[in-house]
Design an enzyme around this catalytic site. Structure first.
Site, mmCIF file in Angstrom:
data_model
loop_
_atom_site.group_PDB
_atom_site.id
_atom_site.type_symbol
_atom_site.label_atom_id
_atom_site.label_comp_id
_atom_site.label_asym_id
_atom_site.label_seq_id
_atom_site.Cartn_x
_atom_site.Cartn_y
_atom_site.Cartn_z
ATOM 1 N N GLU A 80 52.835 15.200 34.160
ATOM 2 C CA GLU A 80 53.673 16.397 34.307
ATOM 3 C C GLU A 80 53.207 17.537 33.397
ATOM 4 O O GLU A 80 53.104 17.364 32.184
ATOM 5 C CB GLU A 80 55.136 16.030 33.983
ATOM 6 N N LYS A 252 66.408 12.780 30.658
ATOM 7 C CA LYS A 252 65.085 12.700 31.308
ATOM 8 C C LYS A 252 64.084 13.542 30.519
ATOM 9 O O LYS A 252 62.936 13.149 30.316
ATOM 10 C CB LYS A 252 65.188 13.176 32.765
ATOM 11 N N ASP A 268 55.341 -0.512 27.239
ATOM 12 C CA ASP A 268 56.046 -0.694 28.512
ATOM 13 C C ASP A 268 57.045 0.455 28.692
ATOM 14 O O ASP A 268 58.123 0.459 28.098
ATOM 15 C CB ASP A 268 56.752 -2.059 28.457
ATOM 16 N N HIS A 365 56.270 26.920 33.374
ATOM 17 C CA HIS A 365 55.574 26.120 34.395
ATOM 18 C C HIS A 365 54.593 26.980 35.180
ATOM 19 O O HIS A 365 53.459 26.595 35.409
ATOM 20 C CB HIS A 365 56.595 25.517 35.367
HETATM 21 P P1 HMG Z 1 55.145 29.890 24.720
HETATM 22 O O1 HMG Z 1 56.274 30.714 24.230
HETATM 23 O O2 HMG Z 1 54.157 30.516 25.639
HETATM 24 O O3 HMG Z 1 54.387 29.247 23.482
HETATM 25 O O4 HMG Z 1 55.763 28.590 25.393
HETATM 26 P P2 HMG Z 1 53.943 30.026 22.144
HETATM 27 O O5 HMG Z 1 53.008 31.115 22.524
HETATM 28 O O6 HMG Z 1 55.143 30.339 21.320
HETATM 29 O O7 HMG Z 1 53.113 28.878 21.388
HETATM 30 C C1 HMG Z 1 53.706 28.054 20.400
HETATM 31 C C2 HMG Z 1 53.005 26.715 20.366
HETATM 32 O O8 HMG Z 1 53.284 26.000 21.552
HETATM 33 C C3 HMG Z 1 51.499 26.815 20.309
HETATM 34 O O9 HMG Z 1 51.122 26.972 18.961
HETATM 35 C C4 HMG Z 1 51.084 25.489 20.858
HETATM 36 O O10 HMG Z 1 51.203 24.474 19.896
HETATM 37 C C5 HMG Z 1 52.123 25.265 21.936
HETATM 38 P P3 HMG Z 1 49.670 27.605 18.588
HETATM 39 O O11 HMG Z 1 48.619 26.630 19.056
HETATM 40 O O12 HMG Z 1 49.569 28.900 19.338
HETATM 41 O O13 HMG Z 1 49.719 27.730 17.111
HETATM 42 N N1 HMG Z 1 51.649 25.765 23.236
HETATM 43 C C6 HMG Z 1 50.807 25.099 24.026
HETATM 44 N N2 HMG Z 1 50.215 23.905 23.886
HETATM 45 C C7 HMG Z 1 49.420 23.493 24.890
HETATM 46 N N3 HMG Z 1 49.192 24.197 26.004
HETATM 47 C C8 HMG Z 1 49.770 25.399 26.194
HETATM 48 C C9 HMG Z 1 50.621 25.890 25.173
HETATM 49 N N4 HMG Z 1 51.343 27.018 25.028
HETATM 50 C C10 HMG Z 1 51.969 26.917 23.839
HETATM 51 N N5 HMG Z 1 49.522 26.078 27.307
HETATM 52 C C11 HMG Z 1 55.881 26.598 26.659
HETATM 53 C C12 HMG Z 1 55.123 27.893 26.423
HETATM 54 C C13 HMG Z 1 55.324 25.936 27.901
HETATM 55 C C14 HMG Z 1 55.677 25.707 25.452
HETATM 56 C C15 HMG Z 1 57.407 26.929 26.805
HETATM 57 O O14 HMG Z 1 57.598 27.741 27.930
HETATM 58 C C16 HMG Z 1 58.293 25.707 26.913
HETATM 59 O O15 HMG Z 1 58.599 25.039 25.945
HETATM 60 N N6 HMG Z 1 58.761 25.418 28.120
HETATM 61 C C17 HMG Z 1 59.560 24.220 28.358
HETATM 62 C C18 HMG Z 1 58.716 23.251 29.091
HETATM 63 C C19 HMG Z 1 59.364 21.896 29.260
HETATM 64 O O16 HMG Z 1 60.365 21.557 28.670
HETATM 65 N N7 HMG Z 1 58.723 21.080 30.078
HETATM 66 C C20 HMG Z 1 59.167 19.729 30.350
HETATM 67 C C21 HMG Z 1 59.032 19.461 31.819
HETATM 68 S S1 HMG Z 1 60.398 20.125 32.696
HETATM 69 C C22 HMG Z 1 61.434 18.729 32.820
HETATM 70 O O17 HMG Z 1 61.132 17.815 33.534
HETATM 71 C C23 HMG Z 1 62.590 18.500 31.905
HETATM 72 C C24 HMG Z 1 63.841 19.316 32.060
HETATM 73 O O18 HMG Z 1 64.393 19.269 33.354
HETATM 74 C C25 HMG Z 1 64.782 18.677 31.060
HETATM 75 C C26 HMG Z 1 66.083 19.377 30.925
HETATM 76 O O19 HMG Z 1 66.553 19.984 31.905
HETATM 77 O O20 HMG Z 1 66.655 19.260 29.798
HETATM 78 C C27 HMG Z 1 63.548 20.747 31.711
#
Ligand code: HMG
Length: 415
Positions: A80, A252, A268, A365
């Protein structure tokens, strides 16, 4: 080893591997395992039945984790997108406040023996013979006893059902660094004859429970002083506490992190998931595994979850899992591994709650998806990274045709 590798995600894969070679002391064999997935077809054939191929998944590193004053690079496997980014971002925010404080109880697992039609008062009989039963368990698993583990408790309860009276004899064992399923099942199968000799009846089933109530991990961290984020997360918490549909998704999100770590370390994942969701429902209604509060103007997140991650035996012998445990995580025992997992679960949950109550989950995403679309349109990894940067705060413009056009401009300009 420091885990705050800022910009790690902007590097090419070979550059990331080189960084990891340095910080984790990887050798050429380790790198080869990363590149091939670690398992040959013959090895796979020995692991499972009816094998016809291999099935690979991305193996990633979450950065920025600081737990109990120690830095960790966290290996995560899974399909994911945004999970690793979200964990790393939350860990970076928590790091500003010193990181996570985490702890895990002794690694105690529980087994069950189900007896059909026992003699009357059988619970009292089991209680009276507790010392004999504990001694028998220790004799079944001498090497576990030598390692400092072994039998811890025996108790029982009776119930009546449509097929007659039943007795459940529970026993607990400290399984040290193992996940514990094999140990517990071995003990359960040996112990049932002794139990029957004490209480009569017939042994119906002898098996471990995945609800590892005596193997609990906790973690907490401060994340932010931003009032909008705090209000959003506190509201999201109450939403989950008052609605099972939301609570399941909330949990989740936690398991996105914990299961990715479990998979990367050869554990596991189904056992870990079953235990977490069972615990969430244990107090009569299904509830979120995390909670949030305000403390001195800061958002405090906390998690409590039963975890049975082991670091020896079973799937942990997978070559990539061994590298993950020994060279990347460098954990000394299963309790430390479980404390890391609890911290990752909390980080994952905080990031999801922050995103869904601020900009929405799709934004992050979509931006990550821009990288995939760029590669599909023929971009080099460097061009894909530039396209990813370009779309920060332009997520609504992301489409395959826009990306193809952007790529054409970049090529025309020699970028
Ligand atoms: P952003 O604001 O673009 O990140 O967030 P940033 O620019 O503030 O960067 C901060 C740090 O995040 C970076 O530090 C990296 O460590 C990391 P730096 O290296 O710059 O010092 N980071 C990344 N690491 C790897 N690849 C990248 C990346 N970008 C930042 N591309 C972010 C971007 C995606 C992190 C943000 O939008 C976010 O947290 N989104 C939430 C995503 C999420 O929760 N996904 C889980 C899957 S969805 C799900 O199935 C669960 C859910 O339904 C559960 C629920 O409902 O509770 C959501």
């Amino acid at each position: 080893m420091r885990s705050d590798l800022s910009g790690f995600y902007k590097k090419r894969i070979d550059e990331r591997i080189d960084i990891l070679r340095d910080v984790a002391g990887l050798d050429d064999d380790d790198i080869l395992h990363f590149k091939t997935g670690g398992v040959t077809l013959d090895a796979a054939d020995a692991m499972r039945e009816n094998v016809v191929g291999l099935y690979s998944l991305p193996f990633s590193i979450a950065t920025n984790f600081r737990i109990n004053g120690k830095d960790y690079l966290v290996p995560m496997a899974g399909e994911e997108p945004s999970v690793v980014a979200a964990a790393s971002k939350a860990a970076k925010m928590a790091r500003e406040y010193g990181g996570f404080a985490a702890s895990s109880t002794q690694p105690i697992m529980i087994g069950e023996i189900n007896i059909a039609d026992p003699d009357p008062e059988s619970t009292t009989v089991i209680e009276a013979h507790k010392d004999d039963l504990l001694k028998f368990i220790d004799e079944c698993i001498p090497s576990m006893k030598n390692r400092g583990g072994g039998a811890r408790d025996v108790w029982a309860r009776e119930y009546a059902c449509g097929m007659g009276n039943r007795l459940i004899v529970y026993f607990s064992v400290d399984v040290r660094d193992a996940m514990g399923a094999n140990v517990i099942n071995k003990v359960a199968e040996s112990l049932s004859a002794l139990v029957c000799s004490l209480v009569g009846g017939r042994a119906n089933a002898n098996i471990l429970t995945n609800l590892c109530l005596k193997r609990i991990s906790k973690a907490k961290a401060y994340f932010t002083e931003d009032e909008s984020i705090i209000e959003g997360v506190l509201n999201a918490q109450l939403f989950a506490e008052n609605d099972i549909f939301r609570a399941v998704t909330h949990n989740k999100g936690i398991m996105n992190g914990i299961s990715s770590l479990a998979l990367a370390t050869g554990n596991d994942t189904r056992a870990v998931e079953a235990s977490a969701h069972g615990y969430a429902a244990y107090s009569s209604f299904y509830r979120p595994l995390t909670k949030y509060s305000m403390e001195d103007g800061k958002l405090l997140g906390e998690i409590e979850v039963p975890l049975s991650l082991g670091m020896i035996g079973g799937g942990t012998n997978h070559p990539v899992a061994r590298i993950a445990i020994e060279k990347i995580l460098r954990v000394e025992n299963s309790q430390e591994l479980c404390s890391v997992a609890a911290s990752v679960g909390l980080a994952q949950n905080f990031s999801a709650l922050r995103a869904i109550t601020q900009e929405g989950i799709s934004k992050g995403h979509m931006r990550l998806h821009s990288k995939t679309l760029a590669l599909m349109a023929g971009a080099t990894p460097e061009q894909a990274a530039k396209i990813y940067d370009y779309y920060k705060d332009r997520e609504s413009e992301i489409s395959f045709s826009n990306i193809k056009e952007l790529l054409k401009h970049m090529r025309d300009e020699g970028r």
